[in-house]
Design a protein around this motif. Structure first.
Motif, PDB file in Angstrom:
ATOM      1  N   ASP A  76       0.805  -1.223   0.000  1.00  0.00           N
ATOM      2  CA  ASP A  76       0.000   0.000   0.000  1.00  0.00           C
ATOM      3  C   ASP A  76       0.837   1.272   0.000  1.00  0.00           C
ATOM      4  O   ASP A  76       0.439   2.299   0.546  1.00  0.00           O
ATOM      5  N   GLU A  77       1.987   1.202  -0.630  1.00  0.00           N
ATOM      6  CA  GLU A  77       2.874   2.369  -0.670  1.00  0.00           C
ATOM      7  C   GLU A  77       2.413   3.401  -1.700  1.00  0.00           C
ATOM      8  O   GLU A  77       2.909   4.537  -1.731  1.00  0.00           O
ATOM      9  N   GLY A  78       1.502   2.957  -2.580  1.00  0.00           N
ATOM     10  CA  GLY A  78       1.107   3.836  -3.697  1.00  0.00           C
ATOM     11  C   GLY A  78       1.713   3.322  -5.002  1.00  0.00           C
ATOM     12  O   GLY A  78       1.891   4.080  -5.955  1.00  0.00           O
ATOM     13  N   LYS A  79       1.998   2.011  -5.022  1.00  0.00           N
ATOM     14  CA  LYS A  79       2.597   1.406  -6.235  1.00  0.00           C
ATOM     15  C   LYS A  79       1.696   1.587  -7.449  1.00  0.00           C
ATOM     16  O   LYS A  79       2.150   1.893  -8.535  1.00  0.00           O
ATOM     17  N   GLY A  80       0.377   1.365  -7.230  1.00  0.00           N
ATOM     18  CA  GLY A  80      -0.579   1.444  -8.337  1.00  0.00           C
ATOM     19  C   GLY A  80      -0.499   2.797  -9.012  1.00  0.00           C
ATOM     20  O   GLY A  80      -0.412   2.904 -10.231  1.00  0.00           O
TER      21      GLY A  80
ATOM     22  N   GLY B  83      -4.415  -4.591  -3.625  1.00  0.00           N
ATOM     23  CA  GLY B  83      -5.422  -3.559  -3.883  1.00  0.00           C
ATOM     24  C   GLY B  83      -4.683  -2.330  -4.349  1.00  0.00           C
ATOM     25  O   GLY B  83      -3.991  -1.688  -3.560  1.00  0.00           O
TER      26      GLY B  83
ATOM     27  N   THR C  53      -4.842   1.342  -6.177  1.00  0.00           N
ATOM     28  CA  THR C  53      -5.766   2.415  -6.560  1.00  0.00           C
ATOM     29  C   THR C  53      -5.130   3.296  -7.626  1.00  0.00           C
ATOM     30  O   THR C  53      -4.016   3.785  -7.444  1.00  0.00           O
TER      31      THR C  53
ATOM     32  N   ARG D 122      -5.373   0.542   8.359  1.00  0.00           N
ATOM     33  CA  ARG D 122      -3.942   0.224   8.323  1.00  0.00           C
ATOM     34  C   ARG D 122      -3.279   0.807   9.565  1.00  0.00           C
ATOM     35  O   ARG D 122      -3.555   1.955   9.934  1.00  0.00           O
TER      36      ARG D 122
ATOM     37  N   LYS E  24       2.948  10.067  -0.954  1.00  0.00           N
ATOM     38  CA  LYS E  24       2.121  10.554   0.162  1.00  0.00           C
ATOM     39  C   LYS E  24       2.853  11.517   1.086  1.00  0.00           C
ATOM     40  O   LYS E  24       2.505  11.645   2.256  1.00  0.00           O
TER      41      LYS E  24
ATOM     42  N   ASP F 183       2.622  14.538   0.830  1.00  0.00           N
ATOM     43  CA  ASP F 183       1.634  15.600   1.074  1.00  0.00           C
ATOM     44  C   ASP F 183       0.867  15.358   2.375  1.00  0.00           C
ATOM     45  O   ASP F 183       0.391  16.297   3.020  1.00  0.00           O
TER      46      ASP F 183
ATOM     47  N   SER G 203       5.598  11.832  -5.325  1.00  0.00           N
ATOM     48  CA  SER G 203       4.148  11.814  -5.526  1.00  0.00           C
ATOM     49  C   SER G 203       3.492  12.668  -4.456  1.00  0.00           C
ATOM     50  O   SER G 203       3.720  12.474  -3.252  1.00  0.00           O
TER      51      SER G 203
HETATM   52  P1  GDP Z   1      -0.692   0.159  -3.561  1.00  0.00           P
HETATM   53  O1  GDP Z   1      -1.273  -1.096  -3.024  1.00  0.00           O
HETATM   54  O2  GDP Z   1       0.769   0.284  -3.267  1.00  0.00           O
HETATM   55  O3  GDP Z   1      -0.979   0.391  -5.002  1.00  0.00           O
HETATM   56  O4  GDP Z   1      -1.384   1.355  -2.761  1.00  0.00           O
HETATM   57  P2  GDP Z   1      -2.958   1.505  -2.421  1.00  0.00           P
HETATM   58  O5  GDP Z   1      -3.652   1.926  -3.641  1.00  0.00           O
HETATM   59  O6  GDP Z   1      -3.444   0.299  -1.702  1.00  0.00           O
HETATM   60  O7  GDP Z   1      -2.909   2.649  -1.332  1.00  0.00           O
HETATM   61  C1  GDP Z   1      -2.370   3.899  -1.600  1.00  0.00           C
HETATM   62  C2  GDP Z   1      -3.463   4.960  -1.384  1.00  0.00           C
HETATM   63  O8  GDP Z   1      -2.883   6.255  -1.391  1.00  0.00           O
HETATM   64  C3  GDP Z   1      -4.494   4.991  -2.501  1.00  0.00           C
HETATM   65  O9  GDP Z   1      -5.717   5.420  -1.964  1.00  0.00           O
HETATM   66  C4  GDP Z   1      -3.934   6.028  -3.472  1.00  0.00           C
HETATM   67  O10 GDP Z   1      -4.946   6.649  -4.259  1.00  0.00           O
HETATM   68  C5  GDP Z   1      -3.329   7.012  -2.512  1.00  0.00           C
HETATM   69  N1  GDP Z   1      -2.111   7.697  -3.000  1.00  0.00           N
HETATM   70  C6  GDP Z   1      -1.111   7.229  -3.765  1.00  0.00           C
HETATM   71  N2  GDP Z   1      -0.125   8.141  -3.868  1.00  0.00           N
HETATM   72  C7  GDP Z   1      -0.526   9.212  -3.161  1.00  0.00           C
HETATM   73  C8  GDP Z   1       0.080  10.475  -2.842  1.00  0.00           C
HETATM   74  O11 GDP Z   1       1.201  10.783  -3.230  1.00  0.00           O
HETATM   75  N3  GDP Z   1      -0.616  11.316  -2.032  1.00  0.00           N
HETATM   76  C9  GDP Z   1      -1.849  11.000  -1.543  1.00  0.00           C
HETATM   77  N4  GDP Z   1      -2.463  11.870  -0.761  1.00  0.00           N
HETATM   78  N5  GDP Z   1      -2.449   9.835  -1.806  1.00  0.00           N
HETATM   79  C10 GDP Z   1      -1.780   8.945  -2.592  1.00  0.00           C
END
Ligand code: GDP
Ligand code: IMO
Ligand code: MG
Length: 434
Positions: free
Chosen positions: A13-17, A40, A42, A305, A331, A333, A417
């Motif tokens: 959930d680091e924001g890989k998507g 999951g 996003t 989380r 994240k 921000d 990001s």
């Molecule tokens: P993944 O499993 O690594 O792809 O990450 P998730 O999608 O499970 O969780 C990351 C969450 O943070 C999602 O809701 C994204 O839309 C959101 N997100 C990703 N990058 C950023 C960012 O740089 N800033 C903010 N505020 N939200 C982010």
């Protein structure tokens, strides 16, 4: 023939998507190489939200090949729902390819996942209950069903004739939820799956290697994170696949010398879903605040989380296991207006300062974080202004935080990001494909 891999540097959930989708723009193929629909991811495009679990992120960019590699475990029943959602949202699965060697998650795997967790009692892993562990167990035990089996009906019937009775006995022994299917009904159901995706099944290793030979651009999309790796993570509080660098090769059928760059995705703080050690965890109000501000709730299970400060002992371990050549910091921000930002740079374990992430769970439970504290930044809530300003005009304290991470890990932070949307990204490298 450049290829980029993207791997989470923490517990998922680091924001890989989000960043995979950003880098997909100039890719021809996007390849998932491990995990299943426990993931999951996003992706937000012009306000449209895609929540992907089993499908590679390439499906949100029509025209690209989205490949499910041999190292992935696939739940075809649930994939159908996901496919329909993606299409309804404007994505496409015309480019979907599934490895004939990918293992299938069956209904009994999900039931056994739940039963195993019950057996473990207070030692439970906190799995997603998607049947991931039991499917990989069957792969290693050589009694798994593979996507390619759908294309060979006689072989499939023969396999089902001994696998299903075996699984039913096991489920009865484990007091798992009962499975009412028969060999015949299961075979019929699987023929429905064949109708759905039979034409998408192929030897994806040949596909990927041919594409590399032709000079095409490939993104290898990791799921979960390095600390959930079956070998290198916080065992037994891990997932059942190889999430680190080596998993790219075994999970997609490419040789190590064909991976050019590895981007480690580092969330600016740390989160973890499920059980297991977390040295820099904030269990009080500060943790709850980070969870709320960061919207830290699981995409797959909806669970909250656990949150804590950035832990660079974790990230150093991940970088060593994956060979990061770039970092994508996400994240950051969410840390706007936090007055002080402690960063964990070592663990104090029984009075000894430890810099390398230990294998022992009991040591991790005794570990106390050693922090270096940074000054926060204020008044930078307008993300698009931050992106427009560019890296050099970001607040000095934010740059100091980022540059400390770079220095500690000896890897450049090429992507910053600043929000969930594709466009909320500062790209300091740009020439990703040279
Ligand atoms: P993944 O499993 O690594 O792809 O990450 P998730 O999608 O499970 O969780 C990351 C969450 O943070 C999602 O809701 C994204 O839309 C959101 N997100 C990703 N990058 C950023 C960012 O740089 N800033 C903010 N505020 N939200 C982010
Ligand atoms: P993405 O790709 C965060 C965690 C579960 C549990 C452990 C084992 O979105 O980053 P499993 O169902 O895999 O056997 O559960 O791993 N886990 C994740 N945590 N993000 C994920 O995926 C995860 N996939 C599994 O919470 O602790
Ligand atoms: Mg996720």
């Amino acid at each position: 023939m450049p290829s980029l891999a993207i791997i989470g540097a923490q517990w998922g959930d680091e924001g890989k998507g989000k960043l995979t989708d950003y880098l997909d723009e100039n890719a021809d193929l996007i390849v998932r190489f491990q995990g299943g629909n426990n993931a999951g991811h996003t992706i937000i495009v012009d306000g449209k939200v895609f929540k992907l679990h089993g499908l590679p992120s390439g499906v949100v960019r029509p025209g690209k090949l989205a490949v499910i590699g041999n190292g992935v475990v696939v739940n075809l029943e649930e994939l159908e729902t996901e496919i329909n959602e993606v299409i309804a949202n404007g994505g496409s699965i015309d480019g979907l390819r599934i490895s004939d060697r990918a293992h299938l998650i069956m209904g009994y795997h999900k039931k056994l996942d739940g039963a195993e967790e019950k057996y473990r009692g207070k030692n439970n892993v906190g799995t997603t209950k998607k049947g991931i562990g039991p499917t990989y167990q069957d792969k290693i035990a050589r009694i798994g069903l593979r996507a390619g089996d759908l294309l060979e009906e006689d072989l499939l019937k023969e396999k089902l004739s001994f696998i299903l009775p075996y699984k039913k006995d096991l489920m009865a022994m484990m007091e798992a939820e009962e499975c009412s299917c028969t060999t015949e009904s299961l075979f019929d159901k699987m023929m429905g799956w064949k109708d759905l995706i039979g034409k998408n099944i192929c030897d994806t290793s040949v596909l990927i290697n041919d594409a590399l030979d032709q000079g095409k651009n490939i993104v290898f999309e990791g799921a979960q994170g390095a600390m959930l790796d079956i070998d290198h993570g916080t065992y037994p509080y891990v997932t059942s696949s190889a999430t680190c660098g080596g998993g790219i090769c075994t999970g997609s059928g490419v040789a190590p010398n064909r991976i050019d760059k590895v981007v480690g995705i580092v969330k600016a703080y740390t989160t973890r879903v499920g059980e297991g050690p977390f040295v820099s965890e904030l269990t009080g109000e500060q943790g709850a605040e980070l969870q709320k501000k960061g919207g830290e709730f699981g995409v797959t299970t909806g669970r909250g989380r656990r949150c804590g400060w950035l832990d660079l002992v974790v990230c150093e371990h991940a970088s060593r296991m994956c060979g990061f050549t770039s970092l994508g910091i996400t994240k950051i921000d969410i840390l706007n207006d936090v007055p002080e930002l402690p960063v964990c740079v070592a663990y104090d374990i029984d009075g000894e300062e430890v810099k390398h992430f230990p294998a022992s769970i009991s040591k991790l439970q005794r570990a106390r974080p050693v922090y270096q504290t940074f000054k926060g930044w204020k008044g930078w809530d307008d993300t698009s202004a931050m992106v427009k300003a560019g890296y050099d005009n970001l607040p000095g304290e934010m740059r100091e935080y980022i540059e400390f991470i770079e220095k500690y890990l000896k890897v450049p932070a090429d992507l910053i990001s600043l929000g969930p949307d594709r466009d909320e990204t500062i790209d300091r490298k740009k020439d990703w494909w040279n």
